[in-house]
Design a protein around this motif. Structure first.
Motif, PDB file in Angstrom:
ATOM      1  N   VAL B 205      12.609 -10.559  18.837  1.00  0.00           N
ATOM      2  CA  VAL B 205      13.466 -10.973  17.791  1.00  0.00           C
ATOM      3  C   VAL B 205      14.502 -11.921  18.345  1.00  0.00           C
ATOM      4  CG1 VAL B 205      14.813 -10.618  16.007  1.00  0.00           C
ATOM      5  CG2 VAL B 205      12.994  -9.322  16.074  1.00  0.00           C
ATOM      6  N   THR B 206      14.863 -13.083  18.000  1.00  0.00           N
ATOM      7  CA  THR B 206      15.972 -14.021  18.625  1.00  0.00           C
ATOM      8  C   THR B 206      17.329 -13.723  17.653  1.00  0.00           C
ATOM      9  OG1 THR B 206      14.931 -15.690  17.416  1.00  0.00           O
ATOM     10  CG2 THR B 206      14.859 -15.551  19.829  1.00  0.00           C
ATOM     11  N   GLN B 207      17.085 -13.816  16.539  1.00  0.00           N
ATOM     12  CA  GLN B 207      18.373 -13.661  15.649  1.00  0.00           C
ATOM     13  C   GLN B 207      18.521 -12.489  14.922  1.00  0.00           C
ATOM     14  OE1 GLN B 207      20.921 -15.099  14.850  1.00  0.00           O
ATOM     15  NE2 GLN B 207      21.073 -17.296  16.026  1.00  0.00           N
ATOM     16  N   PRO B 208      19.134 -11.680  14.961  1.00  0.00           N
ATOM     17  CA  PRO B 208      19.272 -10.199  14.123  1.00  0.00           C
ATOM     18  C   PRO B 208      19.388 -10.554  12.744  1.00  0.00           C
ATOM     19  CG  PRO B 208      21.291 -10.372  15.234  1.00  0.00           C
ATOM     20  CD  PRO B 208      20.400 -11.439  15.874  1.00  0.00           C
ATOM     21  N   ARG B 209      19.886 -11.638  12.107  1.00  0.00           N
ATOM     22  CA  ARG B 209      19.734 -11.847  10.762  1.00  0.00           C
ATOM     23  C   ARG B 209      18.469 -12.190  10.130  1.00  0.00           C
ATOM     24  NH1 ARG B 209      21.059 -16.373   7.591  1.00  0.00           N
ATOM     25  NH2 ARG B 209      21.579 -15.522   5.421  1.00  0.00           N
ATOM     26  N   ASP B 210      17.627 -12.796  11.070  1.00  0.00           N
ATOM     27  CA  ASP B 210      16.225 -13.121  10.639  1.00  0.00           C
ATOM     28  C   ASP B 210      15.529 -11.655  10.327  1.00  0.00           C
ATOM     29  OD1 ASP B 210      15.860 -15.954  13.233  1.00  0.00           O
ATOM     30  OD2 ASP B 210      16.581 -15.652  10.889  1.00  0.00           O
ATOM     31  N   LEU B 211      15.798 -10.934  11.258  1.00  0.00           N
ATOM     32  CA  LEU B 211      14.841  -9.406  11.261  1.00  0.00           C
ATOM     33  C   LEU B 211      15.592  -8.708   9.837  1.00  0.00           C
ATOM     34  CD1 LEU B 211      13.292  -7.384  12.734  1.00  0.00           C
ATOM     35  CD2 LEU B 211      15.332  -6.452  13.504  1.00  0.00           C
ATOM     36  N   PHE B 212      16.616  -8.780   9.682  1.00  0.00           N
ATOM     37  CA  PHE B 212      17.255  -8.086   8.340  1.00  0.00           C
ATOM     38  C   PHE B 212      16.534  -8.849   7.102  1.00  0.00           C
ATOM     39  CE2 PHE B 212      19.915  -4.892   9.829  1.00  0.00           C
ATOM     40  CZ  PHE B 212      20.938  -5.442  10.572  1.00  0.00           C
ATOM     41  N   LEU B 213      16.668 -10.038   7.202  1.00  0.00           N
ATOM     42  CA  LEU B 213      16.005 -10.632   5.973  1.00  0.00           C
ATOM     43  C   LEU B 213      14.449 -10.617   5.849  1.00  0.00           C
ATOM     44  CD1 LEU B 213      18.072 -14.116   5.741  1.00  0.00           C
ATOM     45  CD2 LEU B 213      17.959 -12.150   4.187  1.00  0.00           C
ATOM     46  N   TYR B 214      13.949 -10.575   7.099  1.00  0.00           N
ATOM     47  CA  TYR B 214      12.340 -10.541   7.117  1.00  0.00           C
ATOM     48  C   TYR B 214      11.997  -9.211   6.473  1.00  0.00           C
ATOM     49  CZ  TYR B 214       7.682  -9.942   9.180  1.00  0.00           C
ATOM     50  OH  TYR B 214       6.488  -9.545   9.684  1.00  0.00           O
ATOM     51  N   CYS B 215      12.466  -8.227   6.977  1.00  0.00           N
ATOM     52  CA  CYS B 215      12.125  -6.955   6.470  1.00  0.00           C
ATOM     53  C   CYS B 215      12.448  -6.537   5.104  1.00  0.00           C
ATOM     54  CB  CYS B 215      12.912  -5.625   7.409  1.00  0.00           C
ATOM     55  SG  CYS B 215      12.118  -5.829   8.998  1.00  0.00           S
ATOM     56  N   TYR B 216      13.783  -7.050   4.761  1.00  0.00           N
ATOM     57  CA  TYR B 216      14.156  -6.963   3.355  1.00  0.00           C
ATOM     58  C   TYR B 216      13.166  -7.675   2.330  1.00  0.00           C
ATOM     59  CZ  TYR B 216      17.222  -6.978  -0.907  1.00  0.00           C
ATOM     60  OH  TYR B 216      17.587  -6.859  -2.119  1.00  0.00           O
ATOM     61  N   TYR B 217      12.790  -8.914   2.465  1.00  0.00           N
ATOM     62  CA  TYR B 217      12.098  -9.725   1.757  1.00  0.00           C
ATOM     63  C   TYR B 217      10.389  -8.976   1.665  1.00  0.00           C
ATOM     64  CZ  TYR B 217      15.392 -13.541   1.221  1.00  0.00           C
ATOM     65  OH  TYR B 217      16.531 -14.037   1.094  1.00  0.00           O
ATOM     66  N   GLY B 218      10.129  -8.752   3.024  1.00  0.00           N
ATOM     67  CA  GLY B 218       8.830  -8.152   3.214  1.00  0.00           C
ATOM     68  C   GLY B 218       8.797  -6.828   2.432  1.00  0.00           C
ATOM     69  N   GLY B 219       9.673  -6.065   2.458  1.00  0.00           N
ATOM     70  CA  GLY B 219       9.589  -4.825   1.507  1.00  0.00           C
ATOM     71  C   GLY B 219       9.722  -5.080   0.132  1.00  0.00           C
ATOM     72  N   MET B 220      10.393  -6.071  -0.350  1.00  0.00           N
ATOM     73  CA  MET B 220      10.139  -6.457  -1.891  1.00  0.00           C
ATOM     74  C   MET B 220       8.798  -6.871  -1.980  1.00  0.00           C
ATOM     75  SD  MET B 220      13.745  -8.315  -2.341  1.00  0.00           S
ATOM     76  CE  MET B 220      13.558  -9.092  -3.861  1.00  0.00           C
ATOM     77  N   ILE B 221       8.107  -7.629  -1.238  1.00  0.00           N
ATOM     78  CA  ILE B 221       6.772  -8.144  -1.521  1.00  0.00           C
ATOM     79  C   ILE B 221       5.898  -7.009  -1.544  1.00  0.00           C
ATOM     80  CG2 ILE B 221       5.084  -9.266  -0.350  1.00  0.00           C
ATOM     81  CD1 ILE B 221       6.699 -11.571   0.354  1.00  0.00           C
ATOM     82  N   CYS B 222       6.008  -6.016  -0.583  1.00  0.00           N
ATOM     83  CA  CYS B 222       5.122  -4.819  -0.794  1.00  0.00           C
ATOM     84  C   CYS B 222       5.570  -4.186  -1.940  1.00  0.00           C
ATOM     85  CB  CYS B 222       5.323  -4.016   0.641  1.00  0.00           C
ATOM     86  SG  CYS B 222       4.880  -4.633   1.989  1.00  0.00           S
ATOM     87  N   ILE B 223       6.444  -3.772  -2.650  1.00  0.00           N
ATOM     88  CA  ILE B 223       6.949  -3.290  -3.609  1.00  0.00           C
ATOM     89  C   ILE B 223       6.172  -4.003  -4.760  1.00  0.00           C
ATOM     90  CG2 ILE B 223       8.529  -2.774  -5.288  1.00  0.00           C
ATOM     91  CD1 ILE B 223      10.540  -2.317  -3.167  1.00  0.00           C
ATOM     92  N   GLY B 224       6.243  -5.311  -4.510  1.00  0.00           N
ATOM     93  CA  GLY B 224       5.366  -6.129  -5.766  1.00  0.00           C
ATOM     94  C   GLY B 224       3.894  -5.773  -5.719  1.00  0.00           C
TER      95      GLY B 224
END
Lengths: 317, 460
Positions: B205-224
């Motif tokens: 991972v280069t940018q920590p913000r990318d990781l946060f957003l990626y995991c957050y959105y990914g979590g939401m997709i999995c919930i969907g």
């Protein structure tokens, strides 16, 4: 130089002699300065680059017992080779003989040994020099070059015989067959030496790993042999090799002996046990991974967390 | 045919322009505006220099120089894009397209640009793009904004997926485009495409913000998609990621984490594991105390009526956090939890009794619930409709099939590679200067006698 001996003597060689000779050779080789590269390397390079020296030859005496037509070689000791007089150190030999006589009164000097790939002309001098101690000495030759393809031991026993060559009677070396004779103590030590470094590489630190390694190599060998047979049968089927009915009969009898049990219950039990073993391996890997992870996290927290708790390092277990 | 004809015209143009270029000096740099002539020469240069990799590198250097000047002319650059081919002259196309989109973009222009950009992304050449990854990423982000402007997020999903794959150095790297792609998937409601991206394990991972957003959105997709297990993993990553100070993404993720944990596990403990950062451990609970942690407490009592009144009370709060749908799922999971608890006590039970215990309205509803759970594989039972009895069964899975063995075997393989990676990271960490400085300071309190000689880890 080769033809087989006609003297009718049977030779019995003890493993102790071979271990002694190889040990002597290894010691001398490792103590040489500059260190000698392996013999196979020096063979391929020739003496072109000059840096690797030819492997040294070591010499020594073999002692044992001769009972009737059986010659049993029990032990050996080292001797220095005096290149000036082109003979072995006689004084030392006599002294050693005396010492051994005190402990093993039955043992006689039966001959001498050396290392190398083949017997040479110069060896005949040494051989003749020993003839005053023993009328017909034996010459044990160990080939230190490691050849993985070779299945039997690189040890040859030579005897001397008088042959008429070009009208001149000469002593030449003739090859003799021998068997290995082992005492219980020798068997244990050879076993120990053999398991110190498994031939497949990798360290067998624990008993379990050693056991599994031996099973693995056995299965690997079985696999390669079955593959050869399979290849052969396929070639026969294609018509590249003429049919050989006796071989085919053997193969079919072998196949008919396979699997003794082929039932549903066996399959079930087998798969259950297999999955149990896999689960245990999985659990072990998991524990290993978790422990690594734990260490990593500890280090990370110490390094990067501003307000980490100042705990000491505790052992994981 | 037409393309061939155009090419010969361009070749003639090239010859003419090359002669003209010899007369004109170097293209003007930053301050002066660019004349149409100079843009044409640039276009022909792009065409000429896109052959071999060396040429492309030279072209890249040149393009960097004229970049600022191009941006000034953004409005008039659009027609030039037709003259160059995106698959062969990708680098030049990228720069021109980037300059086109740098200025403010109206809705009509956005529609046109979206079409051009999606064609470009699908046909551009990966090696040329990788020479200027930041430009490509920036342009894709603006593409996402345009797609949102024309309110058709579905159109951006496929091109962005292709873009992510082209920009990634390997499947283990996280780029800035990952969260944008997932965001578009969420807005367009095509969760399956998003799931395909989430299959990869991320290690770099280069940018920590990318990781946060990626995991957050990914979590939401999995919930969907109702993959609650994976959603829990991803949200857990956000919450326990190293952070020096608390951030809003982590707070939102923590709220969802609590809810998903209730749905999936039936319980939620507010404590965080020790590898979470200390700022998260101290602050997250305070942000989410009302009403999420209290919701968890109410849930643990097991009484549905209380839970429902609680949800009603805090309805606006849940709605403002966009979590109301999730909270409703929490309530329905309470019924499931109670029915599952019944399987541990009874062997057979009548539908009416189930309805009474679980506080459902009628036996019919109970039957519906039980049927749904059997279909989902959450319980094993048979319903006897004649006398309305439900018989609870054991899990018929014997774990004897070869499919199970293959699964365990592949898991072991994956674990072995992971273990190697972990050992490498551990070694790197041990050599880290910050760690050595701090560890060295602590060590002096111990004597040599305090260390025992037993190794702390067994190497397999």
């Amino acid at each position: 130089m080769a033809s087989s001996s006609s003297s009718g003597l049977t030779f019995k060689l003890h493993p102790l002699v071979m271990v002694n000779i190889s040990d002597h050779y290894t010691r001398v080789k490792s103590q040489m300065n500059p260190p000698v590269t392996s013999t196979s390397c020096s063979n391929t390079n020739g003496n072109g680059n000059g840096a690797p020296a030819p492997p040294p030859r070591v010499y020594g005496c073999v002692i044992g017992v001769q009972r009737g037509r059986t010659v049993e070689i029990f032990n050996s000791f080292e001797l220095l080779y005096d290149s000036a007089t082109d003979s072995l150190d006689r004084a030392f030999l006599l002294k050693k003989q005396e010492l051994y006589k005190k402990v093993f009164p039955n043992f006689y000097v039966l001959g001498w040994y050396s290392t190398g790939s083949d017997a040479e002309e110069s060896d005949m001098h040494i051989h003749k020099a020993l003839m005053d101690i023993n009328e017909s000495p034996v010459y044990v030759l160990l080939n230190p070059a490691i050849n993985h393809a070779q299945k039997d031991l690189p040890v040859t026993i030579y005897e001397s015989e008088m042959h008429v060559i070009d009208g001149i009677p000469q002593l030449i070396f003739v090859n003799s067959s021998y068997t290995i004779e082992t005492v219980e103590a020798e068997r244990i030590s050879v076993d120990h030496v053999a398991h110190l470094k498994p031939s497949d590489g990798g360290s067998a630190a624990t008993q379990l790993a050693a056991h599994l390694t031996s099973i693995h190599s056995a299965i690997k060998m079985l696999n390669s042999r079955i593959r050869v047979l399979h290849h052969y049968l396929v070639a026969m089927q294609k018509g590249e090799i003429p049919y050989e009915n006796s071989l085919l009969r053997q193969v079919s009898s072998l196949l008919r002996r396979l699997p003794a049990i082929e039932s549903e219950k066996f399959q079930d039990d087998f798969l259950m046990e297999y999955s149990d073993t896999l689960l245990i391996t999985y659990l072990a890997m998991f524990t290993n991974c978790s422990s690594t992870m734990n260490e990593l996290v500890e280090k990370f927290n110490t390094a990067y967390d501003r307000h980490s708790r100042r705990g000491g390092r505790t052992a994981f277990i | 045919m037409e393309a061939g004809k155009r090419k010969t015209e361009e070749e003639q143009q090239t010859l003419v322009d090359r002669k003209r270029k010899a007369e004109i000096s170097e293209p003007p740099t930053t301050t002066t505006t660019v004349t149409m002539n100079a843009v044409e020469t640039l276009v022909t240069q792009i065409q000429g220099l896109s052959g071999s990799p060396n040429d492309v590198v030279a072209l890249h250097a040149h393009l960097n120089k004229v970049d600022e000047a191009l941006r000034g002319e953004s409005a008039r650059l659009l027609p030039f894009l037709d003259q160059i081919d995106p698959s062969i002259h990708s680098l030049g196309y990228l720069y021109l397209l980037d300059a086109c989109t740098s200025g403010p973009v109206s809705k009509e222009l956005a529609a046109n640009l979206v079409l051009i950009t999606s064609r470009f992304i699908t046909s551009c050449s990966t090696e040329q793009i990788r020479l200027a990854p930041e430009k490509f990423t920036g342009m894709c982000k603006r593409f996402k904004d345009q797609v949102l402007l024309i309110e058709a997020p579905m159109r951006g999903v496929a091109p962005l997926l292709v873009a992510v794959r082209k920009v990634q150095p390997s499947s283990e790297h996280l780029t800035s485009l990952h969260p944008d792609f997932l965001q578009l998937c969420l807005l367009a409601k095509c969760y399956k495409t998003g799931l395909s991206l989430l299959e990869d394990d991320i290690f770099e991972v280069t940018q920590p913000r990318d990781l946060f957003l990626y995991c957050y959105y990914g979590g939401m997709i999995c919930i969907g998609q109702k993959h609650f297990q994976k959603a829990l993993e991803l949200l857990h990553n956000v919450v326990t990621a190293p952070m020096t100070s608390i951030n809003a993404i982590a707070v939102e993720a923590y709220k969802k984490y609590a809810l998903v944990s209730l749905i999936d596990n039936g319980q939620f403990s507010p404590g965080l594991p020790k590898y979470a950062s200390s700022s998260a451990q101290r602050n997250l609970k305070n942000f989410c105390q009302q009403p999420y942690i209290e919701l968890a407490n109410t849930y643990s009592t097991g009484k549905i009526a209380e839970l429902e009144t609680f949800v009603q009370k805090h309805r606006e709060k849940f709605e403002s956090d966009n979590n109301l749908g999730l909270v409703k799922q929490v309530v329905s999971s309470m019924y499931k939890r109670n029915i599952q608890r019944l399987t541990q006590t009874y062997l057979t039970l009548s539908l009416q009794d189930i309805a009474n215990t679980v506080q459902l309205n009628s036996a019919k509803e109970a039957e519906m619930h039980v049927l749904q759970m059997i279909q989902d594989g959450e319980i094993f039972a048979t319903i006897n409709q004649k006398d309305g009895m439900v018989r609870f069964l054991e899990d018929p899975e014997q774990y004897k099939s070869s499919g199970v063995i293959e699964r365990i075997d592949s898991s072991i393989q994956r674990l072995m590679t992971l273990s190697k990676k972990l050992t490498n990271m551990d070694e790197q960490m041990s050599c880290d200067s910050l760690y050595l400085a701090k560890a060295g300071r602590e060590r002096q309190r111990f004597d040599f006698d305090d260390f025992d000689s037993v190794p702390q880890k067994f190497n397999m």
